[in-house]
Design a protein around this motif. Structure first.
Motif, PDB file in Angstrom:
ATOM      1  N   SER A  15       0.850  -1.199   0.000  1.00 32.96           N
ATOM      2  CA  SER A  15       0.000   0.000   0.000  1.00 32.96           C
ATOM      3  C   SER A  15       0.877   1.237   0.000  1.00 32.96           C
ATOM      4  O   SER A  15       2.005   1.216   0.515  1.00 32.96           O
ATOM      5  CB  SER A  15      -0.925   0.010   1.224  1.00 32.96           C
ATOM      6  OG  SER A  15      -0.187   0.123   2.433  1.00 32.96           O
ATOM      7  N   LYS A  24      -3.448   0.689  -3.412  1.00 34.49           N
ATOM      8  CA  LYS A  24      -3.116  -0.684  -3.024  1.00 34.49           C
ATOM      9  C   LYS A  24      -2.732  -1.462  -4.263  1.00 34.49           C
ATOM     10  O   LYS A  24      -3.450  -1.446  -5.270  1.00 34.49           O
ATOM     11  CB  LYS A  24      -4.300  -1.353  -2.321  1.00 34.49           C
ATOM     12  CG  LYS A  24      -3.960  -2.766  -1.824  1.00 34.49           C
ATOM     13  CD  LYS A  24      -5.054  -3.344  -0.950  1.00 34.49           C
ATOM     14  CE  LYS A  24      -4.621  -4.703  -0.401  1.00 34.49           C
ATOM     15  NZ  LYS A  24      -5.649  -5.279   0.512  1.00 34.49           N
ATOM     16  N   LEU A  72      -3.399  -1.966   3.651  1.00 35.57           N
ATOM     17  CA  LEU A  72      -2.563  -3.151   3.418  1.00 35.57           C
ATOM     18  C   LEU A  72      -3.270  -4.434   3.839  1.00 35.57           C
ATOM     19  O   LEU A  72      -3.195  -5.451   3.145  1.00 35.57           O
ATOM     20  CB  LEU A  72      -1.248  -3.001   4.177  1.00 35.57           C
ATOM     21  CG  LEU A  72      -0.201  -4.085   3.941  1.00 35.57           C
ATOM     22  CD1 LEU A  72       0.450  -3.900   2.577  1.00 35.57           C
ATOM     23  CD2 LEU A  72       0.859  -4.058   5.047  1.00 35.57           C
TER      24      LEU A  72
END
Length: 216
Positions: A15, A24, A72
């Motif tokens: 990310s 992302k 993430l």
């Protein structure tokens, strides 16, 4: 020159947050160029529906790392997958908590006994990430002049080699004034069709992807 272990680990997702854009795996998820950095982070927090009241207590550095981790680990529970002690966090930056320190001293210049607590320091970034995601694995926050992919590769590989962790959130989280950048990698001891080896070359390439979005 750092020792490079055989690349058993892979970057399975990553990310980035910089230049008022959050991404992302190279795809922009949220972008708003008209906002200040602080306003952008708040808008991103609301967009992600993070629902974490302690967010409002964090300094800018902590907010940045927290939000980058939210992106993430979307749809992942690494504490459940690897055990709470099996997932670590290794971060670095160039300015430590300087952004919060400067802001704090500006507010107390003319106040002899300020009743104000600064919720800052780089380790608190890791602390909030760990609390949020139930992680109790090895962690460290390094302060260096510049992003050092070779050192990051070596240090995380060493943790895997010593079987200290089986999964790691690693990367760069820095905030100072109008300039900020977060680049986080999820490193795992497995590969997927889209994963990349945890090697300096790939670590740097992903880091450089965020350069075009650096604010300031």
């Amino acid at each position: 020159m750092p020792i490079h272990y055989c690349p058993l680990q892979h970057i399975t997702t990553y990310s980035t947050i910089s230049g008022n854009a959050a991404s992302k795996d190279g795809t922009v998820l949220f972008e708003e160029q008209s906002l200040s950095p602080q306003e952008f982070l708040l808008s991103l927090y609301k967009y992600l529906q993070a629902d974490y009241p302690k967010y409002y207590k964090m300094d800018n550095l902590c907010k940045l790392g927290f939000l980058a981790t939210e992106i993430l680990l979307q749809n992942r529970n690494v504490a459940e997958e690897y055990g709470k002690a099996g997932a670590g966090v290794v971060l670095s930056n160039a300015n430590a908590s300087l952004d919060a320190d400067i802001a704090y001293f500006e507010t107390v210049k003319n106040i002899p006994s300020p009743a104000q607590f600064v919720y800052t320091l780089p380790n608190i970034v890791i602390g909030e990430i760990s609390i949020r995601h139930g992680l109790k694995g090895e962690n460290a926050f390094f302060v260096s002049e510049d992003f050092d992919a070779a050192w990051l590769e070596f240090y995380v590989n060493d943790l895997f080699k010593r079987k200290t962790i089986d999964c790691c959130i690693a990367g760069w989280v820095d905030f100072l004034g109008g300039s900020y950048k977060a680049v986080l990698y999820l490193v795992e001891n497995r590969s997927t069709e889209r994963s990349l080896p945890w090697e300096t070359e790939h670590i740097n390439k992903i880091y450089e992807l965020a350069n075009g979005k650096v604010n300031g």
